[in-house]
Each structure stands twice: as C-alpha cells, then as structure tokens.
Design a protein around this motif. Structure first.
Motif, PDB file in Angstrom:
ATOM      1  N   UNK A 175       0.834  -1.187   0.000  1.00 11.78           N
ATOM      2  CA  UNK A 175       0.000   0.000   0.000  1.00 11.78           C
ATOM      3  C   UNK A 175       0.875   1.245   0.000  1.00 11.78           C
ATOM      4  N   UNK A 176       0.318   2.319  -0.519  1.00 10.69           N
ATOM      5  CA  UNK A 176       1.021   3.595  -0.551  1.00 10.69           C
ATOM      6  C   UNK A 176      -0.005   4.721  -0.602  1.00 10.69           C
ATOM      7  N   UNK A 177       0.367   5.864  -0.035  1.00  9.89           N
ATOM      8  CA  UNK A 177      -0.519   7.028  -0.028  1.00  9.89           C
ATOM      9  C   UNK A 177      -0.411   7.741  -1.374  1.00  9.89           C
ATOM     10  N   UNK A 178      -1.561   7.941  -2.032  1.00  6.52           N
ATOM     11  CA  UNK A 178      -1.586   8.635  -3.315  1.00  6.52           C
ATOM     12  C   UNK A 178      -1.872  10.121  -3.145  1.00  6.52           C
ATOM     13  N   UNK A 179      -2.718  10.466  -2.178  1.00 10.77           N
ATOM     14  CA  UNK A 179      -3.034  11.875  -1.944  1.00 10.77           C
ATOM     15  C   UNK A 179      -3.603  12.049  -0.540  1.00 10.77           C
ATOM     16  N   UNK A 180      -3.485  13.273  -0.046  1.00 11.60           N
ATOM     17  CA  UNK A 180      -4.042  13.625   1.261  1.00 11.60           C
ATOM     18  C   UNK A 180      -4.477  15.078   1.190  1.00 11.60           C
ATOM     19  N   UNK A 181      -5.689  15.344   1.648  1.00 12.51           N
ATOM     20  CA  UNK A 181      -6.238  16.697   1.559  1.00 12.51           C
ATOM     21  C   UNK A 181      -7.013  17.034   2.824  1.00 12.51           C
ATOM     22  N   UNK A 182      -7.109  18.343   3.074  1.00 10.50           N
ATOM     23  CA  UNK A 182      -7.867  18.858   4.216  1.00 10.50           C
ATOM     24  C   UNK A 182      -9.194  19.378   3.696  1.00 10.50           C
ATOM     25  N   UNK A 183     -10.281  18.879   4.296  1.00 12.79           N
ATOM     26  CA  UNK A 183     -11.615  19.243   3.864  1.00 12.79           C
ATOM     27  C   UNK A 183     -12.171  20.321   4.782  1.00 12.79           C
ATOM     28  N   UNK A 184     -13.243  21.005   4.360  1.00 15.04           N
ATOM     29  CA  UNK A 184     -13.883  21.999   5.237  1.00 15.04           C
ATOM     30  C   UNK A 184     -14.368  21.349   6.537  1.00 15.04           C
ATOM     31  N   UNK A 186     -12.282  20.934   9.174  1.00 14.72           N
ATOM     32  CA  UNK A 186     -11.139  20.210   9.735  1.00 14.72           C
ATOM     33  C   UNK A 186     -11.236  18.690   9.533  1.00 14.72           C
ATOM     34  N   UNK A 187     -11.863  18.309   8.452  1.00 11.87           N
ATOM     35  CA  UNK A 187     -11.882  16.898   8.080  1.00 11.87           C
ATOM     36  C   UNK A 187     -10.702  16.623   7.143  1.00 11.87           C
TER      37      UNK A 187
END
Length: 227
Positions: A175-184, A186-187
């Motif tokens: 497994x590997x992380x493809x993307x990470x984002x901060x949502x409105x 604080x999610x």
C-alpha cells in the motif's frame, strides 16, 4: 468526319472497369472479411473486461472489416481513385473517445484484416486473425492480473492515522498514499493505493469502526481512474 457511338464513349471507362471487375472474387473477399469480423466480434465479447459492454461498438468491428475490404478492392486497380480516397479520409475526424486502450487493438485488427482481404491476401488474413485471437484469449482470460484498489478514507482526527496504517498494513500486501487533503470543517481525506490479499476487502469494516473515521470507500483501479 468521325462519328462516335455508344461503345466509343464508354469503352475507356465504364466498360473496361466492368470487364476487370470480378463478382466472384469480390463476394469471396467480402465473405472472408465477414468471417474475420465475426471472429473479432466473438473474441471482443469473450475478452471484454470493462464496466459497460457496448454491443454497437462490437457490431461496428464487423462492418469496419468489410468496409475496409471494399475500399481496398475499389482503389487497388485505380491510382487516381486511391489518391482521392486518401485525401477524403485525411479530412475525417472521429470524435468518439476510446477509453480502453485494448479497443484500439480491435479497431486496428479489423482494419488490417479488411486491407488483407481487399488486397486478396486471404490466407494471410485468416492465419493472422486466428493467431491474434488466440493470443488475446490466452493473455486476457488465462493470465490473472492483480489490479490495485483505491481506498478513500475520510476522518476528523489526525491521531488515528497510525491506527489506519496498522489495519491497512495487516491486510494489504502493498500500500502507498496517493493523496491527502484537508476538507472543510477540519476533516481529512486520504487516498491509498492498496493490493489486498486474495481479494479480501473485509478489513474496510474494521476501518469504518475506528473512532474518528467518517467514511471508507474501496474502488477498483486499473490505472485510468479519474475522479
């Protein structure tokens, strides 16, 4: 003063072309082109791995093979007609997108088979088409390719990231992380590319029970996924 009759007018064009035109050879070439097109139809239907099977596209492969054969038969004995056909085809624009690269293989197969049938290379067209069909059937249906999955997790606490890594690494071969984002609000949303063991996706239930996880989605991924 010389007089012209009906034969004098048409003997240089219509009558000569009619005399050189063989109905038997044409029908035989079209019949072989239809048979090869039918073979392409069956192989495509047998090896289709996409989401939605298009019957009209498959039918068009048969017609494309026969139409290509007709074109080659028509231009094979006329240089001017061949040049005109090249010029006409050069301005044609096909706007239907081809999403699966393998569909291009079937289109090219039908065109090549039609060219060979129109050029009277019947045996080469038949042998080549049988060989291509066997290769496609073997490599697509007999050899299993392990496609990865996209695991999309939405959570609201960064402290659970270690727990997520522990659960995923315990059930995924890789497994590997493809993307990470901060949502409105604080999610957080993180996307993993995972290769599961024996197609076991039950661990997604364990992820959904972790405190702070709002949603967990597993998607099949073939390299052409677009959000």
């Amino acid at each position: 003063m010389e007089t012209l009759n009906f034969n004098d007018v048409f003997k240089s064009s219509f009558l000569e072309k009619t005399a050189s035109f063989s109905i038997v050879d044409t029908l035989f070439g079209l019949l072989v082109a239809f048979g090869i097109g039918l073979l392409i139809y069956l192989v495509y239907k047998k090896t289709f791995l996409g989401v939605i099977y298009s019957h009209t596209f498959n039918i068009s492969l048969i017609v494309m093979t026969m139409a290509t054969a007709i074109i080659i038969m028509g231009i094979s004995s006329n240089v001017l007609l061949s040049l005109g056909m090249v010029g006409a085809l050069s301005i044609v624009r096909f706007r239907t997108p081809i999403k699966d690269p393998l569909d291009i293989v079937y289109i090219f197969w039908g065109i090549v088979a039609g060219i060979l049938c129109g050029a009277d290379f019947i045996l080469l067209a038949v042998i080549g088409s049988i060989a291509i069909g066997l290769v496609l059937l073997f490599f697509i249906n007999r050899i299993t390719v392990e496609n990865p999955y996209l695991l999309v997790i939405r959570y609201n606490e960064t402290s659970i990231e270690n727990s997520l890594e522990h659960v995923i690494s315990g059930h995924a071969k890789k497994h590997s992380i493809k993307s990470k984002s901060v949502m409105p609000g604080n999610d957080y949303e993180v996307t993993y590319e995972v290769r599961v063991k024996d197609n076991d996706m039950s661990f997604i239930n364990n992820i959904s029970t972790i405190d702070g996880v709002k949603s967990a989605i597993m998607l099949s991924y073939d390299g052409n996924f677009t959000a």
